[in-house]
Design a protein around this motif. Structure first.
Motif, PDB file in Angstrom:
ATOM      1  N   VAL A 161      28.208 -22.394  24.079  1.00 21.57           N
ATOM      2  CA  VAL A 161      28.931 -22.444  22.804  1.00 21.57           C
ATOM      3  C   VAL A 161      30.419 -22.224  23.056  1.00 21.57           C
ATOM      4  O   VAL A 161      30.803 -21.464  23.941  1.00 21.57           O
ATOM      5  CB  VAL A 161      28.369 -21.389  21.826  1.00 21.57           C
ATOM      6  N   ASP A 162      31.257 -22.881  22.278  1.00 23.75           N
ATOM      7  CA  ASP A 162      32.722 -22.832  22.328  1.00 23.75           C
ATOM      8  C   ASP A 162      33.319 -23.545  23.546  1.00 23.75           C
ATOM      9  O   ASP A 162      34.515 -23.471  23.779  1.00 23.75           O
ATOM     10  CB  ASP A 162      33.259 -21.397  22.257  1.00 23.75           C
ATOM     11  N   SER A 163      32.498 -24.245  24.316  1.00 24.59           N
ATOM     12  CA  SER A 163      33.026 -25.047  25.421  1.00 24.59           C
ATOM     13  C   SER A 163      33.587 -26.352  24.868  1.00 24.59           C
ATOM     14  O   SER A 163      33.153 -26.844  23.822  1.00 24.59           O
ATOM     15  CB  SER A 163      31.926 -25.367  26.428  1.00 24.59           C
ATOM     16  N   THR A 164      34.538 -26.893  25.583  1.00 19.68           N
ATOM     17  CA  THR A 164      35.098 -28.196  25.205  1.00 19.68           C
ATOM     18  C   THR A 164      34.365 -29.273  25.993  1.00 19.68           C
ATOM     19  O   THR A 164      34.172 -29.159  27.205  1.00 19.68           O
ATOM     20  CB  THR A 164      36.599 -28.256  25.521  1.00 19.68           C
ATOM     21  N   VAL A 165      33.947 -30.307  25.275  1.00 19.27           N
ATOM     22  CA  VAL A 165      33.232 -31.423  25.899  1.00 19.27           C
ATOM     23  C   VAL A 165      33.905 -32.742  25.532  1.00 19.27           C
ATOM     24  O   VAL A 165      34.657 -32.814  24.559  1.00 19.27           O
ATOM     25  CB  VAL A 165      31.747 -31.464  25.459  1.00 19.27           C
ATOM     26  N   LYS A 166      33.616 -33.747  26.327  1.00 18.08           N
ATOM     27  CA  LYS A 166      34.117 -35.095  26.048  1.00 18.08           C
ATOM     28  C   LYS A 166      32.923 -35.959  25.662  1.00 18.08           C
ATOM     29  O   LYS A 166      31.875 -35.920  26.307  1.00 18.08           O
ATOM     30  CB  LYS A 166      34.802 -35.668  27.286  1.00 18.08           C
ATOM     31  N   VAL A 167      33.090 -36.759  24.604  1.00 16.67           N
ATOM     32  CA  VAL A 167      32.020 -37.643  24.136  1.00 16.67           C
ATOM     33  C   VAL A 167      31.998 -38.880  25.027  1.00 16.67           C
ATOM     34  O   VAL A 167      32.994 -39.597  25.140  1.00 16.67           O
ATOM     35  CB  VAL A 167      32.224 -38.032  22.658  1.00 16.67           C
ATOM     36  N   LEU A 168      30.856 -39.118  25.676  1.00 21.83           N
ATOM     37  CA  LEU A 168      30.711 -40.256  26.582  1.00 21.83           C
ATOM     38  C   LEU A 168      30.171 -41.496  25.885  1.00 21.83           C
ATOM     39  O   LEU A 168      30.626 -42.612  26.126  1.00 21.83           O
ATOM     40  CB  LEU A 168      29.785 -39.890  27.745  1.00 21.83           C
ATOM     41  N   SER A 169      29.162 -41.293  25.040  1.00 18.24           N
ATOM     42  CA  SER A 169      28.538 -42.430  24.367  1.00 18.24           C
ATOM     43  C   SER A 169      27.730 -41.931  23.178  1.00 18.24           C
ATOM     44  O   SER A 169      27.607 -40.727  22.951  1.00 18.24           O
ATOM     45  CB  SER A 169      27.624 -43.191  25.333  1.00 18.24           C
ATOM     46  N   ILE A 170      27.183 -42.878  22.449  1.00 22.96           N
ATOM     47  CA  ILE A 170      26.320 -42.552  21.317  1.00 22.96           C
ATOM     48  C   ILE A 170      24.944 -43.112  21.622  1.00 22.96           C
ATOM     49  O   ILE A 170      24.807 -44.291  21.948  1.00 22.96           O
ATOM     50  CB  ILE A 170      26.868 -43.137  20.003  1.00 22.96           C
ATOM     51  N   ASP A 171      23.939 -42.269  21.531  1.00 21.85           N
ATOM     52  CA  ASP A 171      22.559 -42.669  21.772  1.00 21.85           C
ATOM     53  C   ASP A 171      21.780 -42.426  20.488  1.00 21.85           C
ATOM     54  O   ASP A 171      21.360 -41.303  20.218  1.00 21.85           O
ATOM     55  CB  ASP A 171      21.986 -41.867  22.941  1.00 21.85           C
ATOM     56  N   GLY A 172      21.630 -43.446  19.688  1.00 20.04           N
ATOM     57  CA  GLY A 172      21.003 -43.298  18.373  1.00 20.04           C
ATOM     58  C   GLY A 172      21.930 -42.518  17.460  1.00 20.04           C
ATOM     59  O   GLY A 172      23.014 -42.956  17.147  1.00 20.04           O
ATOM     60  N   VAL A 173      21.480 -41.295  17.068  1.00 16.09           N
ATOM     61  CA  VAL A 173      22.315 -40.429  16.240  1.00 16.09           C
ATOM     62  C   VAL A 173      22.813 -39.219  17.029  1.00 16.09           C
ATOM     63  O   VAL A 173      23.309 -38.256  16.439  1.00 16.09           O
ATOM     64  CB  VAL A 173      21.582 -39.970  14.959  1.00 16.09           C
ATOM     65  N   LYS A 174      22.687 -39.283  18.334  1.00 16.62           N
ATOM     66  CA  LYS A 174      23.102 -38.173  19.192  1.00 16.62           C
ATOM     67  C   LYS A 174      24.270 -38.615  20.064  1.00 16.62           C
ATOM     68  O   LYS A 174      24.323 -39.747  20.532  1.00 16.62           O
ATOM     69  CB  LYS A 174      21.953 -37.718  20.087  1.00 16.62           C
ATOM     70  N   LEU A 175      25.171 -37.665  20.289  1.00 16.48           N
ATOM     71  CA  LEU A 175      26.287 -37.921  21.188  1.00 16.48           C
ATOM     72  C   LEU A 175      25.913 -37.463  22.583  1.00 16.48           C
ATOM     73  O   LEU A 175      25.369 -36.369  22.752  1.00 16.48           O
ATOM     74  CB  LEU A 175      27.535 -37.162  20.737  1.00 16.48           C
ATOM     75  N   LYS A 176      26.196 -38.272  23.568  1.00 11.00           N
ATOM     76  CA  LYS A 176      26.034 -37.859  24.972  1.00 11.00           C
ATOM     77  C   LYS A 176      27.384 -37.318  25.402  1.00 11.00           C
ATOM     78  O   LYS A 176      28.408 -37.991  25.274  1.00 11.00           O
ATOM     79  CB  LYS A 176      25.622 -39.026  25.837  1.00 11.00           C
ATOM     80  N   VAL A 177      27.393 -36.068  25.869  1.00  4.33           N
ATOM     81  CA  VAL A 177      28.653 -35.398  26.186  1.00  4.33           C
ATOM     82  C   VAL A 177      28.630 -34.834  27.609  1.00  4.33           C
ATOM     83  O   VAL A 177      27.568 -34.670  28.207  1.00  4.33           O
ATOM     84  CB  VAL A 177      28.946 -34.261  25.174  1.00  4.33           C
ATOM     85  N   GLU A 178      29.830 -34.530  28.108  1.00  4.30           N
ATOM     86  CA  GLU A 178      29.968 -33.811  29.375  1.00  4.30           C
ATOM     87  C   GLU A 178      31.067 -32.773  29.201  1.00  4.30           C
ATOM     88  O   GLU A 178      32.007 -32.972  28.442  1.00  4.30           O
ATOM     89  CB  GLU A 178      30.294 -34.760  30.527  1.00  4.30           C
ATOM     90  N   GLU A 179      30.921 -31.668  29.916  1.00  6.51           N
ATOM     91  CA  GLU A 179      31.873 -30.583  29.796  1.00  6.51           C
ATOM     92  C   GLU A 179      33.210 -30.969  30.427  1.00  6.51           C
ATOM     93  O   GLU A 179      33.267 -31.565  31.491  1.00  6.51           O
ATOM     94  CB  GLU A 179      31.337 -29.313  30.448  1.00  6.51           C
ATOM     95  N   VAL A 180      34.299 -30.607  29.726  1.00  8.03           N
ATOM     96  CA  VAL A 180      35.637 -30.830  30.241  1.00  8.03           C
ATOM     97  C   VAL A 180      36.041 -29.595  31.008  1.00  8.03           C
ATOM     98  O   VAL A 180      35.905 -28.478  30.518  1.00  8.03           O
ATOM     99  CB  VAL A 180      36.644 -31.089  29.082  1.00  8.03           C
ATOM    100  N   LYS A 181      36.533 -29.790  32.210  1.00  9.36           N
ATOM    101  CA  LYS A 181      36.888 -28.621  33.030  1.00  9.36           C
ATOM    102  C   LYS A 181      38.366 -28.517  33.188  1.00  9.36           C
ATOM    103  O   LYS A 181      39.128 -29.368  33.080  1.00  9.36           O
ATOM    104  CB  LYS A 181      36.220 -28.725  34.389  1.00  9.36           C
TER     105      LYS A 181
END
Length: 138
Positions: free
Chosen positions: A118-138
């Motif tokens: 929680v409270d981490s910053t992530v980058k949105v990679l793609s949309i899979d249906g109604v879900k966002l695929k994300v990865e953590e920004v370092k």
């Protein structure tokens, strides 16, 4: 011969109106030139040659600029717009369990290959249906 060129111009205009994809616009211009040329010469071969060559030259030299001029703007929708944005994790995301992120003022269900706190910053990679695929920004 003038009437034949006039007929060709009319048919090409009707095709262009029905498609609105800039399919025949260049050949309309070359047919008009051939129509005018038919008033001064009687050689159908020369008129047809001018029609084909001029239409092809116009097609290859002006299509790119004309498409830019009419502006095929691909405005991003709400879905497309969030791709590439950064978001804040509001519910922990783990590899086997979806979490939640807040991006662009809206809450989304999110998935990731790694656990993200929680409270981490992530980058949105793609949309899979109604879900966002994300990865953590370092």
């Amino acid at each position: 011969m003038t009437w034949i060129w006039l007929g060709i111009v009319i048919v090409l205009v009707l095709i262009e109106i029905s498609t609105v994809n800039l399919v025949t616009i260049w050949y309309i211009a070359s047919a008009i030139v051939s129509l005018i040329l038919s008033l001064f010469i009687d050689s159908y071969f020369i008129e047809f040659l001018v029609f084909v060559i001029l239409g092809t030259i116009l097609l290859f030299t002006t299509r790119k600029y004309l498409l830019q001029l009419i502006g095929k703007n691909n405005e991003k929708t709400n879905l497309d717009r969030v791709i590439g944005m950064e978001a804040i994790v509001t519910e922990e995301i783990s590899k086997n369990k979806s979490g939640e992120v807040k991006v662009d003022g809206k809450r989304w269900t999110a998935i990731s290959d790694k656990t993200i706190k929680v409270d981490s910053t992530v980058k949105v990679l793609s949309i899979d249906g109604v879900k966002l695929k994300v990865e953590e920004v370092k």
